[in-house]
Write a protein that holds these residues in place. Sequence first.
Motif, PDB file in Angstrom:
ATOM      1  N   THR A 209       0.805  -1.218   0.000  1.00  7.30           N
ATOM      2  CA  THR A 209       0.000   0.000   0.000  1.00  7.30           C
ATOM      3  C   THR A 209       0.842   1.273   0.000  1.00  7.30           C
ATOM      4  N   SER A 210       2.164   1.146  -0.022  1.00  5.59           N
ATOM      5  CA  SER A 210       3.022   2.320   0.150  1.00  5.59           C
ATOM      6  C   SER A 210       2.996   3.226  -1.073  1.00  5.59           C
ATOM      7  N   THR A 211       2.831   4.521  -0.821  1.00  4.40           N
ATOM      8  CA  THR A 211       3.010   5.520  -1.862  1.00  4.40           C
ATOM      9  C   THR A 211       4.492   5.876  -1.930  1.00  4.40           C
ATOM     10  N   TYR A 212       4.877   6.590  -2.982  1.00  2.00           N
ATOM     11  CA  TYR A 212       6.282   6.983  -3.142  1.00  2.00           C
ATOM     12  C   TYR A 212       6.492   8.338  -2.481  1.00  2.00           C
ATOM     13  N   LEU A 213       7.384   8.376  -1.501  1.00  4.73           N
ATOM     14  CA  LEU A 213       7.646   9.578  -0.717  1.00  4.73           C
ATOM     15  C   LEU A 213       9.043  10.095  -1.049  1.00  4.73           C
ATOM     16  N   PRO A 214       9.186  11.030  -1.977  1.00  2.00           N
ATOM     17  CA  PRO A 214      10.512  11.490  -2.397  1.00  2.00           C
ATOM     18  C   PRO A 214      11.335  12.031  -1.231  1.00  2.00           C
ATOM     19  N   GLY A 215      12.580  11.609  -1.173  1.00  2.00           N
ATOM     20  CA  GLY A 215      13.514  12.119  -0.173  1.00  2.00           C
ATOM     21  C   GLY A 215      13.327  11.570   1.221  1.00  2.00           C
ATOM     22  N   ARG A 216      12.358  10.694   1.422  1.00  2.00           N
ATOM     23  CA  ARG A 216      12.052  10.170   2.755  1.00  2.00           C
ATOM     24  C   ARG A 216      12.657   8.779   2.948  1.00  2.00           C
ATOM     25  N   ARG A 217      13.116   8.499   4.173  1.00  2.00           N
ATOM     26  CA  ARG A 217      13.470   7.138   4.576  1.00  2.00           C
ATOM     27  C   ARG A 217      12.317   6.611   5.412  1.00  2.00           C
ATOM     28  N   THR A 218      11.801   5.447   5.046  1.00  2.00           N
ATOM     29  CA  THR A 218      10.549   4.990   5.634  1.00  2.00           C
ATOM     30  C   THR A 218      10.607   3.505   5.955  1.00  2.00           C
ATOM     31  N   ARG A 219       9.809   3.093   6.922  1.00  2.00           N
ATOM     32  CA  ARG A 219       9.686   1.678   7.251  1.00  2.00           C
ATOM     33  C   ARG A 219       8.736   0.952   6.296  1.00  2.00           C
ATOM     34  N   ASP A 220       8.110   1.673   5.383  1.00  2.00           N
ATOM     35  CA  ASP A 220       7.302   0.994   4.372  1.00  2.00           C
ATOM     36  C   ASP A 220       8.174   0.193   3.420  1.00  2.00           C
ATOM     37  N   TRP A 221       9.439   0.575   3.299  1.00  2.00           N
ATOM     38  CA  TRP A 221      10.426  -0.194   2.554  1.00  2.00           C
ATOM     39  C   TRP A 221      11.503  -0.638   3.529  1.00  2.00           C
ATOM     40  N   ILE A 222      11.821  -1.916   3.542  1.00  2.00           N
ATOM     41  CA  ILE A 222      12.816  -2.455   4.463  1.00  2.00           C
ATOM     42  C   ILE A 222      13.829  -3.281   3.673  1.00  2.00           C
ATOM     43  N   THR A 223      15.095  -2.909   3.745  1.00  2.87           N
ATOM     44  CA  THR A 223      16.155  -3.703   3.136  1.00  2.87           C
ATOM     45  C   THR A 223      16.670  -4.708   4.154  1.00  2.87           C
ATOM     46  N   ILE A 224      16.640  -5.970   3.779  1.00  2.88           N
ATOM     47  CA  ILE A 224      17.108  -7.049   4.643  1.00  2.88           C
ATOM     48  C   ILE A 224      18.416  -7.559   4.063  1.00  2.88           C
ATOM     49  N   LYS A 225      19.506  -7.318   4.758  1.00  3.86           N
ATOM     50  CA  LYS A 225      20.817  -7.728   4.276  1.00  3.86           C
ATOM     51  C   LYS A 225      21.135  -9.152   4.718  1.00  3.86           C
ATOM     52  N   ASN A 226      21.896  -9.855   3.881  1.00  4.52           N
ATOM     53  CA  ASN A 226      22.342 -11.191   4.264  1.00  4.52           C
ATOM     54  C   ASN A 226      23.186 -11.177   5.525  1.00  4.52           C
ATOM     55  N   THR A 227      23.848 -10.075   5.791  1.00  5.34           N
ATOM     56  CA  THR A 227      24.746 -10.002   6.939  1.00  5.34           C
ATOM     57  C   THR A 227      24.028  -9.611   8.224  1.00  5.34           C
ATOM     58  N   THR A 228      22.732  -9.252   8.137  1.00  4.86           N
ATOM     59  CA  THR A 228      22.046  -8.765   9.323  1.00  4.86           C
ATOM     60  C   THR A 228      20.868  -9.621   9.759  1.00  4.86           C
ATOM     61  N   THR A 229      20.631 -10.724   9.054  1.00  6.41           N
ATOM     62  CA  THR A 229      19.479 -11.552   9.410  1.00  6.41           C
ATOM     63  C   THR A 229      19.728 -12.992   9.000  1.00  6.41           C
ATOM     64  N   LYS A 230      18.940 -13.905   9.523  1.00  6.19           N
ATOM     65  CA  LYS A 230      18.961 -15.283   9.112  1.00  6.19           C
ATOM     66  C   LYS A 230      17.720 -15.534   8.250  1.00  6.19           C
ATOM     67  N   ASP A 231      17.791 -16.613   7.469  1.00  9.04           N
ATOM     68  CA  ASP A 231      16.697 -16.829   6.529  1.00  9.04           C
ATOM     69  C   ASP A 231      15.396 -17.229   7.194  1.00  9.04           C
ATOM     70  N   ASP A 232      15.418 -17.553   8.501  1.00  6.53           N
ATOM     71  CA  ASP A 232      14.164 -17.844   9.163  1.00  6.53           C
ATOM     72  C   ASP A 232      13.490 -16.589   9.698  1.00  6.53           C
ATOM     73  N   GLY A 233      14.207 -15.452   9.625  1.00  5.53           N
ATOM     74  CA  GLY A 233      13.625 -14.145   9.928  1.00  5.53           C
ATOM     75  C   GLY A 233      13.242 -13.976  11.380  1.00  5.53           C
ATOM     76  N   ALA A 234      12.612 -12.823  11.649  1.00  4.40           N
ATOM     77  CA  ALA A 234      12.145 -12.518  13.001  1.00  4.40           C
ATOM     78  C   ALA A 234      10.830 -13.235  13.257  1.00  4.40           C
ATOM     79  N   ARG A 235      10.668 -13.694  14.460  1.00  5.02           N
ATOM     80  CA  ARG A 235       9.433 -14.402  14.816  1.00  5.02           C
ATOM     81  C   ARG A 235       8.593 -13.588  15.777  1.00  5.02           C
TER      82      ARG A 235
END
Length: 235
Positions: A209-235
Amino acid sequence: MALSGVAFGKHSVFLGVMVEGMGGFARELPVWSPMHASIGPLPRPAAEAEYAYETWWNGARVLIYLPGDGSMRLVNAVGLDITADYPDLTSPTGLFPPLQAVLDGEIITPDPAGRPSVERLQQRMSLHHPRAVAKAASEFPARLVICDVLYVWQPVLHHPYTARRALLDDLPLSSDRVTVPAAWPAMAREAFRQARVEGFDGITAKRLTSTYLPGRRTRDWITIKNTTTKDDGAR
């Protein structure tokens, strides 16, 4: 290489705009800054269906301005025009159809296996003298990865991600130098595992449902790095 996924739309009539064969007159394109993702873990299983999942390319973020004559202008995340630094993407003209648009994407420089190479990209980004740029463009050719659309003859950034993604999938953009990667709806862990198998640095979850918010950093988009998480994710 890229994750295979599911298209969000296959029709060329969208939001009252005819993508194929549309008429229109040239307007001055709006100037925006890219929207940014926050770094975080995979969404919890109960929430993963609220997002789509795209490969995180870890490239150089750019907005691509298409005035409608087949040419383009590349503007980086801090607003600098870097078009001249990538002649392999901008010459000759005709890489894009005669479409008046503003697109969001990344520049990558693939390694011999086709994976994005941060080292090669850093070399390209450090060069500005025309002779050095031309040499690097020959040795380490760049590609554009297009992930979002802000404008097609009119602004569309106020529409939700699903609608913008459907429009993006309809645009005739893919070529030997341009990629529109697929998205995985509601398949967080599968997308993350596949990205890791294919050698990518992670994925980005985008709320449907996220709209595009120019210049904003938002939790509507989340980058999940291989170095910061496991493939089973947060529970």
